[in-house]
Design a protein around this motif. Structure first.
Motif, PDB file in Angstrom:
ATOM      1  N   LEU A 127      18.218 -10.573 -41.185  1.00  0.00           N
ATOM      2  CA  LEU A 127      18.327 -11.937 -40.562  1.00  0.00           C
ATOM      3  C   LEU A 127      18.057 -11.567 -38.926  1.00  0.00           C
ATOM      4  N   GLN A 128      18.610 -10.177 -38.595  1.00  0.00           N
ATOM      5  CA  GLN A 128      18.503  -9.771 -37.295  1.00  0.00           C
ATOM      6  C   GLN A 128      16.969  -9.620 -36.872  1.00  0.00           C
ATOM      7  N   GLY A 129      16.147  -9.224 -37.772  1.00  0.00           N
ATOM      8  CA  GLY A 129      14.703  -9.087 -37.370  1.00  0.00           C
ATOM      9  C   GLY A 129      14.271 -10.466 -36.947  1.00  0.00           C
ATOM     10  N   ILE A 130      14.696 -11.568 -37.660  1.00  0.00           N
ATOM     11  CA  ILE A 130      14.237 -12.829 -37.425  1.00  0.00           C
ATOM     12  C   ILE A 130      14.662 -13.462 -36.122  1.00  0.00           C
ATOM     13  N   ILE A 131      15.909 -12.949 -35.967  1.00  0.00           N
ATOM     14  CA  ILE A 131      16.568 -13.576 -34.524  1.00  0.00           C
ATOM     15  C   ILE A 131      15.688 -12.805 -33.373  1.00  0.00           C
ATOM     16  N   ASN A 132      15.164 -11.664 -33.694  1.00  0.00           N
ATOM     17  CA  ASN A 132      14.481 -11.048 -32.614  1.00  0.00           C
ATOM     18  C   ASN A 132      13.152 -11.484 -32.312  1.00  0.00           C
ATOM     19  N   GLN A 133      12.566 -12.409 -33.133  1.00  0.00           N
ATOM     20  CA  GLN A 133      11.548 -13.310 -32.893  1.00  0.00           C
ATOM     21  C   GLN A 133      11.750 -14.384 -31.859  1.00  0.00           C
ATOM     22  N   LEU A 134      12.911 -15.064 -31.951  1.00  0.00           N
ATOM     23  CA  LEU A 134      13.159 -15.854 -31.075  1.00  0.00           C
ATOM     24  C   LEU A 134      12.978 -15.895 -29.596  1.00  0.00           C
ATOM     25  N   GLY A 135      12.635 -16.886 -28.853  1.00  0.00           N
ATOM     26  CA  GLY A 135      12.376 -16.574 -27.465  1.00  0.00           C
ATOM     27  C   GLY A 135      13.731 -16.272 -26.752  1.00  0.00           C
ATOM     28  N   LYS A 136      13.556 -15.592 -25.221  1.00  0.00           N
ATOM     29  CA  LYS A 136      14.809 -15.191 -24.886  1.00  0.00           C
ATOM     30  C   LYS A 136      16.059 -16.015 -24.659  1.00  0.00           C
ATOM     31  N   ASP A 137      15.527 -17.470 -24.071  1.00  0.00           N
ATOM     32  CA  ASP A 137      16.805 -18.345 -24.072  1.00  0.00           C
ATOM     33  C   ASP A 137      17.460 -18.919 -25.329  1.00  0.00           C
ATOM     34  N   CYS A 138      16.662 -18.832 -26.198  1.00  0.00           N
ATOM     35  CA  CYS A 138      17.463 -19.102 -27.468  1.00  0.00           C
ATOM     36  C   CYS A 138      18.309 -18.010 -28.049  1.00  0.00           C
ATOM     37  N   LYS A 139      17.907 -16.666 -27.937  1.00  0.00           N
ATOM     38  CA  LYS A 139      18.590 -15.573 -28.261  1.00  0.00           C
ATOM     39  C   LYS A 139      20.109 -15.642 -27.428  1.00  0.00           C
ATOM     40  N   VAL A 140      19.949 -16.132 -25.819  1.00  0.00           N
ATOM     41  CA  VAL A 140      20.916 -16.187 -25.028  1.00  0.00           C
ATOM     42  C   VAL A 140      21.866 -17.169 -25.512  1.00  0.00           C
TER      43      VAL A 140
END
Lengths: 194, 240
Positions: A127-140
């Motif tokens: 799932l972390q690989g998928i999280i990395n596909q999110l935009g910066k703001d979403c990750k934050v």
């Protein structure tokens, strides 16, 4: 520069600024690494292993402090020692070296719940690989909510959003996006169903 | 409605429900397989964020450790000549050669005496792997001029403060103090690199023999770091 008290450190780790947290980690290295290093070197470990176990103990403390049902019943130094000792015993067990531990501080109770927070999970890793596909703001925003366990009000302030509601909407939107990405990932779906 | 469902699941998983509410939710979950699956999915997601956060924290702790280690090594390296010098001085005194007649040790304002490069290890990057490796190799070989050329040609778009410190050190070693300061002043805003960046800003003023600015920077560094911090110790030596 004055030293932080335990209370200040606990509060700072929960909700301090980056610089405050950095200074707290420095103080923890100064004050708490010594006895842990001593324990591990005395029990067939290396300096590198001591550093790793010490860092894992800090991670456990950091995560525990964010849980609403957690109360620190000893000093931070004692808590870290007790977590580190448990982690090292666990490591020795894995390496099939179960001789009694040489320990100068046997009176300190063992913190046995430490492993839960450090366990690696294959599905979460995918799932972390998928999280990395999110935009910066979403990750934050998702990291602030699910890892740092900040309240919506704090997230809004940190991300300079107009108000709490804007932060809440952002979190929901990002979460939906993440679910969609996970749903569209055949490898993740395969893993999840296994 | 959907949002409300996920918020409720979050409150359950993040242990924010009171006992009674939690029990009711668990009963509901037992009867509703779709809800149970949603909880499991969400639990996985929270675990993923925890693992990711733990990993980032571990990297931060490793940087602090390496920084402390490298600075302690530099400190002890610098101590050795002075230890020998004091032994030599004692011998001179004992044999009555009038050590007091000798000139005083060179004053503190000697750049070369205080400058040692930042220890650069394990640069990582998904996109620029080869360029980063080359940057690290050139830097560790002390080929600072090439480091600057290589950075400007291939790595200008990177946004890594560790690289900025190394680039600043390369400029500083070349005597390009203003260029060096530009890099350090950006890196200084990152708490992970505040101590090293501030130290090198001070050194850049030392190189320019601008004692007043250097004093100001080192005073700030001493104020913002704790006593055992290696940069604190080094900066304190300069403060009058």
């Amino acid at each position: 520069m004055a030293k932080f008290t335990d209370e200040e450190m606990a509060l700072g780790l929960k909700s301090g600024t980056k610089l405050e947290r950095h200074r707290i980690f420095e103080q923890l290295y100064e004050e708490s690494l010594g006895p842990i290093k001593h324990l591990i070197l005395k029990n067939s470990g290396s300096e590198e292993a001591a550093k790793d176990i010490f860092q894992d103990a800090i991670i456990v403390l950091n995560n525990k402090l964010k849980q609403p049902d957690f109360t620190l019943t000893s000093s931070i130094k004692t808590y870290l020692y007790s977590v580190a000792r448990f982690l090292w015993m666990n490591q020795l067990k894995k390496n099939k070296r179960e001789a009694p531990l040489l320990d100068d501080y046997q009176f300190i109770p063992i913190e046995a719940k430490a492993l839960v927070t450090l366990e690696q999970d294959e599905k979460s890793e995918a799932l972390q690989g998928i999280i990395n596909q999110l935009g910066k703001d979403c990750k934050v925003v998702l990291n602030a909510y699910y890892f740092e366990r900040l309240r919506m009000k704090e997230i809004a302030k940190q991300m300079k959003l107009a108000n709490e509601q804007v932060a809440r909407n952002k979190k929901s939107k990002c979460l939906a996006q993440l679910r969609k990405l996970a749903g569209n990932s055949p490898s993740f779906q395969k893993l999840f169903k296994s | 409605m959907e949002e409300q469902k996920w918020n409720e699941i979050d409150r359950y998983l993040l242990l924010e429900m009171e006992e009674e509410e939690r029990l009711t939710f668990e009963q509901k979950m037992e009867k509703d397989a779709t809800l149970k699956q949603a909880v499991e999915e969400q639990q996985l997601l929270i675990k993923a964020f925890e693992q990711r956060g733990n990993q980032i924290l571990k990297e931060e702790l490793e940087i602090i450790y390496q920084d402390r280690k490298s600075q302690n090594t530099n400190l002890s390296r610098r101590m050795i000549p002075w230890t020998w010098l004091s032994v030599a001085a004692s011998i001179l005194l004992i044999i009555g050669l009038g050590y007091w007649l000798l000139p005083q040790p060179a004053n503190n304002l000697n750049f070369a005496q205080h400058f040692s490069p930042y220890e650069l290890t394990a640069l990582r990057g998904e996109e620029n792997g080869d360029y980063l490796n080359e940057f690290e190799t050139l830097y560790n070989q002390g080929k600072y001029k090439e480091v600057i050329t290589h950075y400007n040609g291939n790595l200008k778009s990177t946004n890594d403060d560790k690289i900025r410190i190394a680039l600043g050190v390369s400029y500083l070693a070349q005597g390009l103090t203003k260029e060096a300061r530009k890099q350090f002043e950006i890196a200084q805003k990152n708490p992970l690199f505040y101590d090293s960046a501030t130290w090198y800003i001070g050194l850049s003023y030392l190189k320019e023999k601008d004692e007043k600015s250097m004093q100001k920077v080192f005073q700030e560094l001493v104020k913002n770091t704790r006593e055992g911090n290696p940069y604190h110790i080094k900066a304190a030596e300069f403060i009058k």
